[in-house]
Structure formats: structure tokens, C-alpha cells
Design a protein around this motif. Structure first.
Motif, PDB file in Angstrom:
ATOM      1  N   SER B  47       0.822  -1.201   0.000  1.00  0.00           N
ATOM      2  CA  SER B  47       0.000   0.000   0.000  1.00  0.00           C
ATOM      3  C   SER B  47       0.852   1.245   0.000  1.00  0.00           C
ATOM      4  CB  SER B  47      -0.924   0.021   1.219  1.00  0.00           C
ATOM      5  OG  SER B  47      -0.155   0.164   2.405  1.00  0.00           O
ATOM      6  N   LEU B  54      -8.228   5.712   5.771  1.00  0.00           N
ATOM      7  CA  LEU B  54      -8.075   4.268   5.625  1.00  0.00           C
ATOM      8  C   LEU B  54      -8.218   3.871   4.164  1.00  0.00           C
ATOM      9  CD1 LEU B  54      -7.901   1.563   7.305  1.00  0.00           C
ATOM     10  CD2 LEU B  54     -10.409   1.511   7.153  1.00  0.00           C
ATOM     11  N   GLU B  55      -7.298   3.044   3.706  1.00  0.00           N
ATOM     12  CA  GLU B  55      -7.393   2.487   2.363  1.00  0.00           C
ATOM     13  C   GLU B  55      -7.489   0.983   2.478  1.00  0.00           C
ATOM     14  OE1 GLU B  55      -5.242   5.826  -0.402  1.00  0.00           O
ATOM     15  OE2 GLU B  55      -5.111   3.702  -0.844  1.00  0.00           O
ATOM     16  N   GLU B  56      -8.507   0.418   1.854  1.00  0.00           N
ATOM     17  CA  GLU B  56      -8.724  -1.017   1.959  1.00  0.00           C
ATOM     18  C   GLU B  56      -8.459  -1.710   0.642  1.00  0.00           C
ATOM     19  OE1 GLU B  56     -12.743  -0.140   4.218  1.00  0.00           O
ATOM     20  OE2 GLU B  56     -12.131  -2.194   4.642  1.00  0.00           O
ATOM     21  N   LYS B  57      -7.739  -2.828   0.745  1.00  0.00           N
ATOM     22  CA  LYS B  57      -7.455  -3.641  -0.437  1.00  0.00           C
ATOM     23  C   LYS B  57      -7.636  -5.092  -0.040  1.00  0.00           C
ATOM     24  CE  LYS B  57      -3.921  -1.023  -2.961  1.00  0.00           C
ATOM     25  NZ  LYS B  57      -2.516  -1.066  -3.430  1.00  0.00           N
ATOM     26  N   SER B  61      -5.642  -3.554   4.884  1.00  0.00           N
ATOM     27  CA  SER B  61      -6.021  -2.143   4.925  1.00  0.00           C
ATOM     28  C   SER B  61      -4.866  -1.365   5.528  1.00  0.00           C
ATOM     29  CB  SER B  61      -7.253  -1.933   5.805  1.00  0.00           C
ATOM     30  OG  SER B  61      -8.349  -2.695   5.366  1.00  0.00           O
ATOM     31  N   SER B  62      -4.716  -0.120   5.105  1.00  0.00           N
ATOM     32  CA  SER B  62      -3.675   0.724   5.681  1.00  0.00           C
ATOM     33  C   SER B  62      -4.285   2.059   6.058  1.00  0.00           C
ATOM     34  CB  SER B  62      -2.508   0.912   4.707  1.00  0.00           C
ATOM     35  OG  SER B  62      -2.952   1.483   3.503  1.00  0.00           O
TER      36      SER B  62
END
Lengths: 117, 109
Positions: B47, B54-57, B61-62
Motif C-alpha cells: 500500500s 483508511l485504504e482497503e485492499k 487495509s492501511s
């Protein structure tokens, strides 16, 4: 902690010229050094593995005649980009591996930004 | 000086959730990276955060808080293959990468 330095931190060169980037382990002897290329916001692409006193091992697709790697001592590896072209502009990162006990620890350098005009 | 702190080692159970924290003090900020590295392999990009939030993949998540100099990597539904080292790295005002020492994550059945 272990420190790995790179020099220069950034360099601008003209197309067709060669550029040398140094990677040094400052407080330990590195059995192996790695060279990576980072694309903006993306992965680290392993270019080659460098062992002191022997020829570097290049990853598939990396031109060994274009990216010359010399690992002259246990604390210094150099990457020379020969006949640089604008597409070689990138962020180059090295890492050095230190053997600690029965395991290997890898430490990364701060990177070198190369811009070819 | 510039510094990045992350735990040296963490242990979690398969199927559970784990959060790996990273705090940083750098001269300027131009983004924070998380990488996964299995022993003997090159790091794999997970990420990149440059804005707060928050960034979700998928399972990963980061999160980033620039005001607090803090990020975390959240791994859900842990699998045995998630056993690896997780590296936090920050690009400073000169676009130099400052690396954390990495967090070794051990997943137990």
C-alpha cells in the motif's frame, strides 16, 4: 542500528551519458547487496543481486550491459547506468544483508532519484 | 533525526486480525509505504498512503494520520502465508526513503 547509504541522493544527467550510484553499508559488512528500481507509488522491482567478489546475478529482463554492478568490497556496491535514456529515469534503491547469528537481516538505503533529460 | 518505529515481532492466530503499527518522525512527508517481505524474497508492495484515512485492499487495509505521524497495516482473516516481515517506509521532503526495521509476523494455526 544498521545503516545503508546511497550516493548521490539525486542526479540529473543527459541522455547518452553514464551515471554511477554507490551503495554503502556504514557499520557492518554486507555479504550480499541488492539493487531495486521503484516506479512511482509501485512495487520494488529487483534488478540484481550482488555478492562481494563475484559477478552480479541479474533478474530476467534486466540488461546486464546497461546496468553494470560492481561489488568491490563488503561495504560497497556500485550501479552504473550506461548510455542512460529518459526511460531509465527512476528511483533506484539498494539494500544490504547482514548475517546476524543464524539469520540474515536486510537493510534498505534511502534511494537515488535519477532523471535523464 | 529521522526515525521510524514498528514492533520487532508479532504473533497472531490463523483466521484472526492483526494490526501492525508504524510511527514516524521525518523531515517532511511525501507518502508512506507498506511492503511485505518473505524470507529470501524481494519486498512486495502492499500500500501507499499520502492522505489521511483508511485504504482497503481486500484482506489488507492501511491507515494514515499525518498529524500524529502514525500509520497501521491491518490484516484480516489471517492465513499461514501471511507469515512474513512487514516493512514501513516514509518518503521525506527530499523524496528519500526512510525505512523501518520491519515487523516479523508469525501466524500460528
Amino acid at each position: 542500528g544498521a545503516v545503508v547509504s546511497q550516493h548521490p541522493s539525486r542526479v540529473i544527467c543527459k541522455s547518452g551519458t553514464s551515471v554511477k550510484i554507490e551503495c554503502r553499508s556504514l557499520d557492518f559488512q554486507a555479504t550480499t547487496m541488492f539493487w531495486y528500481r521503484q516506479f512511482p507509488k509501485q512495487s520494488l522491482m529487483l534488478m540484481a543481486t550482488s555478492n562481494e567478489g563475484s559477478k552480479a546475478t541479474y533478474e530476467q529482463g534486466v540488461e546486464k550491459d546497461k546496468f553494470l554492478i560492481n561489488h568491490a568490497s563488503l561495504t560497497l556496491s556500485t550501479l552504473t547506468v550506461t548510455s542512460a535514456h529518459p526511460e531509465d529515469s527512476s528511483f533506484y534503491i539498494c539494500s544490504a544483508t547482514r548475517q546476524a547469528g543464524g539469520s540474515y537481516e536486510q537493510y534498505f538505503g534511502p534511494g537515488t532519484r535519477l532523471t535523464v533529460t | 533525526g529521522q526515525n521510524i518505529d514498528q514492533p520487532t515481532e508479532m504473533t497472531a492466530t490463523e483466521g484472526a486480525i492483526v494490526q501492525i503499527n508504524c510511527t514516524y518522525q521525518t523531515s517532511g512527508f511525501n507518502g508512506l509505504f507498506w511492503y511485505q517481505q518473505h524470507a529470501g524474497e524481494a519486498p512486495t508492495f502492499l500500500s501507499y498512503n499520502v492522505l489521511d484515512g483508511l485504504e482497503e485492499k481486500g484482506r489488507f487495509s492501511s491507515f494514515l494520520s499525518r498529524s500524529k505521524g502514525y500509520s497501521y497495516l491491518l490484516l484480516k482473516e489471517l492465513q499461514m502465508k501471511d507469515s512474513a516481515s512487514y516493512l514501513c517506509a516514509v518518503k521525506d521532503s527530499n523524496y528519500q526513503l526512510i525505512w523501518g526495521a520491519g515487523t516479523k509476523l508469525i501466524i500460528k494455526p
